[in-house]
Design a protein around this motif. Sequence first.
Motif, PDB file in Angstrom:
ATOM      1  N   GLY A  90      34.508  73.959  11.317  1.00  0.00           N
ATOM      2  CA  GLY A  90      34.134  75.008  12.255  1.00  0.00           C
ATOM      3  C   GLY A  90      33.155  76.011  11.693  1.00  0.00           C
ATOM      4  N   GLY A  91      32.760  75.838  10.446  1.00  0.00           N
ATOM      5  CA  GLY A  91      31.763  76.724   9.849  1.00  0.00           C
ATOM      6  C   GLY A  91      32.316  77.813   8.977  1.00  0.00           C
ATOM      7  N   TYR A  92      33.641  77.865   8.780  1.00  0.00           N
ATOM      8  CA  TYR A  92      34.219  78.868   7.897  1.00  0.00           C
ATOM      9  C   TYR A  92      33.933  78.508   6.445  1.00  0.00           C
ATOM     10  CZ  TYR A  92      36.935  80.365  11.989  1.00  0.00           C
ATOM     11  OH  TYR A  92      37.314  80.816  13.205  1.00  0.00           O
ATOM     12  N   ARG A  93      33.641  79.521   5.649  1.00  0.00           N
ATOM     13  CA  ARG A  93      33.387  79.320   4.225  1.00  0.00           C
ATOM     14  C   ARG A  93      34.219  80.326   3.428  1.00  0.00           C
ATOM     15  NH1 ARG A  93      28.418  76.626   3.166  1.00  0.00           N
ATOM     16  NH2 ARG A  93      27.229  76.190   5.064  1.00  0.00           N
ATOM     17  N   GLU A  94      34.720  79.879   2.281  1.00  0.00           N
ATOM     18  CA  GLU A  94      35.506  80.772   1.443  1.00  0.00           C
ATOM     19  C   GLU A  94      35.541  80.230   0.018  1.00  0.00           C
ATOM     20  OE1 GLU A  94      38.341  84.103   0.957  1.00  0.00           O
ATOM     21  OE2 GLU A  94      36.362  83.613   1.696  1.00  0.00           O
ATOM     22  N   THR A  95      35.657  81.154  -0.950  1.00  0.00           N
ATOM     23  CA  THR A  95      35.861  80.783  -2.345  1.00  0.00           C
ATOM     24  C   THR A  95      37.353  80.817  -2.631  1.00  0.00           C
ATOM     25  OG1 THR A  95      33.716  81.687  -3.006  1.00  0.00           O
ATOM     26  CG2 THR A  95      35.352  81.353  -4.746  1.00  0.00           C
ATOM     27  N   LEU A  96      37.919  79.697  -3.043  1.00  0.00           N
ATOM     28  CA  LEU A  96      39.355  79.578  -3.282  1.00  0.00           C
ATOM     29  C   LEU A  96      39.636  79.498  -4.773  1.00  0.00           C
ATOM     30  CD1 LEU A  96      40.274  76.936  -0.550  1.00  0.00           C
ATOM     31  CD2 LEU A  96      40.366  79.417  -0.367  1.00  0.00           C
ATOM     32  N   GLN A  97      40.606  80.287  -5.219  1.00  0.00           N
ATOM     33  CA  GLN A  97      41.094  80.222  -6.593  1.00  0.00           C
ATOM     34  C   GLN A  97      42.393  79.413  -6.567  1.00  0.00           C
ATOM     35  OE1 GLN A  97      39.452  81.403  -9.156  1.00  0.00           O
ATOM     36  NE2 GLN A  97      37.882  82.569  -8.067  1.00  0.00           N
ATOM     37  N   ILE A  98      42.356  78.187  -7.046  1.00  0.00           N
ATOM     38  CA  ILE A  98      43.498  77.277  -6.945  1.00  0.00           C
ATOM     39  C   ILE A  98      44.125  77.089  -8.315  1.00  0.00           C
ATOM     40  CG2 ILE A  98      44.240  74.949  -6.299  1.00  0.00           C
ATOM     41  CD1 ILE A  98      41.901  74.871  -4.346  1.00  0.00           C
ATOM     42  N   LYS A  99      45.423  77.301  -8.382  1.00  0.00           N
ATOM     43  CA  LYS A  99      46.156  77.136  -9.627  1.00  0.00           C
ATOM     44  C   LYS A  99      46.659  75.699  -9.739  1.00  0.00           C
ATOM     45  CE  LYS A  99      47.671  81.939  -9.552  1.00  0.00           C
ATOM     46  NZ  LYS A  99      48.812  82.852  -9.433  1.00  0.00           N
ATOM     47  N   THR A 210      46.657  94.252  11.842  1.00  0.00           N
ATOM     48  CA  THR A 210      45.846  93.354  12.654  1.00  0.00           C
ATOM     49  C   THR A 210      44.840  92.639  11.760  1.00  0.00           C
ATOM     50  OG1 THR A 210      46.048  94.857  14.518  1.00  0.00           O
ATOM     51  CG2 THR A 210      44.308  93.185  14.636  1.00  0.00           C
ATOM     52  N   ARG A 211      44.779  91.327  11.867  1.00  0.00           N
ATOM     53  CA  ARG A 211      43.877  90.530  11.033  1.00  0.00           C
ATOM     54  C   ARG A 211      42.945  89.714  11.907  1.00  0.00           C
ATOM     55  NH1 ARG A 211      47.616  86.806   8.110  1.00  0.00           N
ATOM     56  NH2 ARG A 211      48.682  86.964  10.112  1.00  0.00           N
ATOM     57  N   SER A 212      41.792  89.376  11.324  1.00  0.00           N
ATOM     58  CA  SER A 212      40.825  88.560  12.049  1.00  0.00           C
ATOM     59  C   SER A 212      41.253  87.096  12.053  1.00  0.00           C
ATOM     60  CB  SER A 212      39.440  88.678  11.400  1.00  0.00           C
ATOM     61  OG  SER A 212      39.449  88.085  10.114  1.00  0.00           O
ATOM     62  N   GLU A 213      40.652  86.335  12.937  1.00  0.00           N
ATOM     63  CA  GLU A 213      40.972  84.904  13.044  1.00  0.00           C
ATOM     64  C   GLU A 213      40.641  84.160  11.754  1.00  0.00           C
ATOM     65  OE1 GLU A 213      39.632  81.013  15.734  1.00  0.00           O
ATOM     66  OE2 GLU A 213      38.969  83.035  16.284  1.00  0.00           O
ATOM     67  N   GLU A 214      39.538  84.550  11.128  1.00  0.00           N
ATOM     68  CA  GLU A 214      39.138  83.879   9.889  1.00  0.00           C
ATOM     69  C   GLU A 214      40.110  84.183   8.757  1.00  0.00           C
ATOM     70  OE1 GLU A 214      35.244  83.490   6.934  1.00  0.00           O
ATOM     71  OE2 GLU A 214      35.070  84.480   8.881  1.00  0.00           O
ATOM     72  N   TRP A 218      42.180  81.281   6.593  1.00  0.00           N
ATOM     73  CA  TRP A 218      42.147  81.048   5.141  1.00  0.00           C
ATOM     74  C   TRP A 218      43.494  81.318   4.486  1.00  0.00           C
ATOM     75  CZ3 TRP A 218      38.902  77.859   3.598  1.00  0.00           C
ATOM     76  CH2 TRP A 218      37.619  77.806   4.115  1.00  0.00           C
ATOM     77  N   GLU A 219      44.270  82.198   5.054  1.00  0.00           N
ATOM     78  CA  GLU A 219      45.622  82.387   4.541  1.00  0.00           C
ATOM     79  C   GLU A 219      46.449  81.117   4.764  1.00  0.00           C
ATOM     80  OE1 GLU A 219      48.536  84.310   2.527  1.00  0.00           O
ATOM     81  OE2 GLU A 219      46.512  85.053   2.908  1.00  0.00           O
ATOM     82  N   THR A 220      46.254  80.508   5.928  1.00  0.00           N
ATOM     83  CA  THR A 220      46.941  79.251   6.223  1.00  0.00           C
ATOM     84  C   THR A 220      46.501  78.146   5.278  1.00  0.00           C
ATOM     85  OG1 THR A 220      47.016  79.900   8.563  1.00  0.00           O
ATOM     86  CG2 THR A 220      47.466  77.590   8.043  1.00  0.00           C
ATOM     87  N   VAL A 221      45.193  78.130   4.942  1.00  0.00           N
ATOM     88  CA  VAL A 221      44.675  77.123   4.004  1.00  0.00           C
ATOM     89  C   VAL A 221      45.334  77.276   2.639  1.00  0.00           C
ATOM     90  CG1 VAL A 221      42.630  76.367   2.735  1.00  0.00           C
ATOM     91  CG2 VAL A 221      42.474  76.828   5.179  1.00  0.00           C
ATOM     92  N   LYS A 222      45.412  78.521   2.163  1.00  0.00           N
ATOM     93  CA  LYS A 222      46.001  78.750   0.843  1.00  0.00           C
ATOM     94  C   LYS A 222      47.479  78.356   0.828  1.00  0.00           C
ATOM     95  CE  LYS A 222      42.770  82.514  -0.070  1.00  0.00           C
ATOM     96  NZ  LYS A 222      42.578  83.973  -0.203  1.00  0.00           N
TER      97      LYS A 222
END
Length: 441
Positions: A90-99, A210-214, A218-222
């Motif tokens: 959908g075009g969302y971009r994020e930098t993820l720190q994965i342990k 209140t949080r944005s959709e994006e 990304w919280e769900t992704v993490k």
Amino acid sequence: MKKHGRRNGNDRSFAVIRKLYGDRAKEQYQRFLKKKRIAAIFTILLSVILAAVSFLSQIRNPELTGGRYLKRNDPEGTEKQVELQAQSSGGYRETLQIKVPQQQYTDEELEELWDGFEEALKKEIFADGDDFDHVSQNLKLRTALKGYPFRLKWRSDNPLILSSDGRIHEEKLEELQAKEQGIPVVLQADITCQDFEKTISVPVRIYGRTRSEEEVFWETVKISIEAWNARTSTGEYQQLPDAVGQEKLMYRESLGKGLLFLPLIGIIAALLLVKHFDEDLFRRVKKRDEKMESEYPQLVNRFVLYYGAGLTIKNIWHRICRDYEARKKITGRNPVYEEMLKADHNMEDGVGEKEAYSSFASSLGLTRYRNLIALLQQSLQTGGADIRVQLSEQLRDAFAEQKRTARICGEKAGTKMLMPMFLMLAVVLAIILIPAFISFN
């Protein structure tokens, strides 16, 4: 404007080199420019090579395999963290720190690591600015904690408000009109690792925000990544989810941010290196000028003595040069007498006295020596009637200037000693006051 400034800098460097090397100035100037260019180019190339090597190292030793697998360390290794650039369909971009945790620990190590784990965990779950009495952001209910091998499974006594994955249900808070006063929730964490089991409780008060959709996505992704990690804790690779809901996920490794700055650092280092070459050159000339200034009174004094003994100016010049050649091996090279030797050799080769003296004054480039040469040349024209008186005045002024210079140097040395004195005073005060305060307490 820049070209003009660069030309002035080059002219200044050439003038300085001419002072140092005289007739060999052009040759030495070309060598000086060549050394500066080589040093600058070498520094820039080195920085580019380092950036390229770092880039190739990341490509040849990737953390991400097959687009969605992260390699774990061996059991005797430690946990590591991998940074990925994630992009959804959908075009969302994020930098993820994965342990990525290690595979196993021994039972003895587990017992040692349990101490302090509960307190560290309770601090870790809160977002910035939140605490037990006020939770306004999703809790970070991780399935593992950095530095510890334990697996966690969370439970909430009020999942309608706070899910077991740490998500706050904003809509339910609004429905209950509880955003202002908050709702108490008790979280329980079942902690396991091999045969080791513990349960801890974490009471919190939920206010939400209140949080944005994006942000929600990304919280769900993490959370999904942590869940996948918990389900696939064995094996050599840690699998990442390929989609969350209707959104597909794609991953790529983040290249080191420092790679982009290495060439820039190399250019800056090259400029500093070139500046260092220039400053070193000017420092050498300044030291040479100071040495020649200090030699001036002795030179004038010898002219006064020899002239009083009846020698002509040319004979005095020749006598001073022969004396210098005799003691040169003991005292070392002196720039003033080296230039006098050149002028003496020129006179022996047929060059006129005035021209030889003028060349000497031009080579030294100092006002005092120009005044002395002007006085000698005037004496050649007038027959030297009052040359001794004028030389005596020059000598008196030279010694007065030498005393003034020595006094200034002494004052500078005293000023430089102030800082060490203050540091010593601070140390003495610390030695006296610290034990006094300790004994008082």
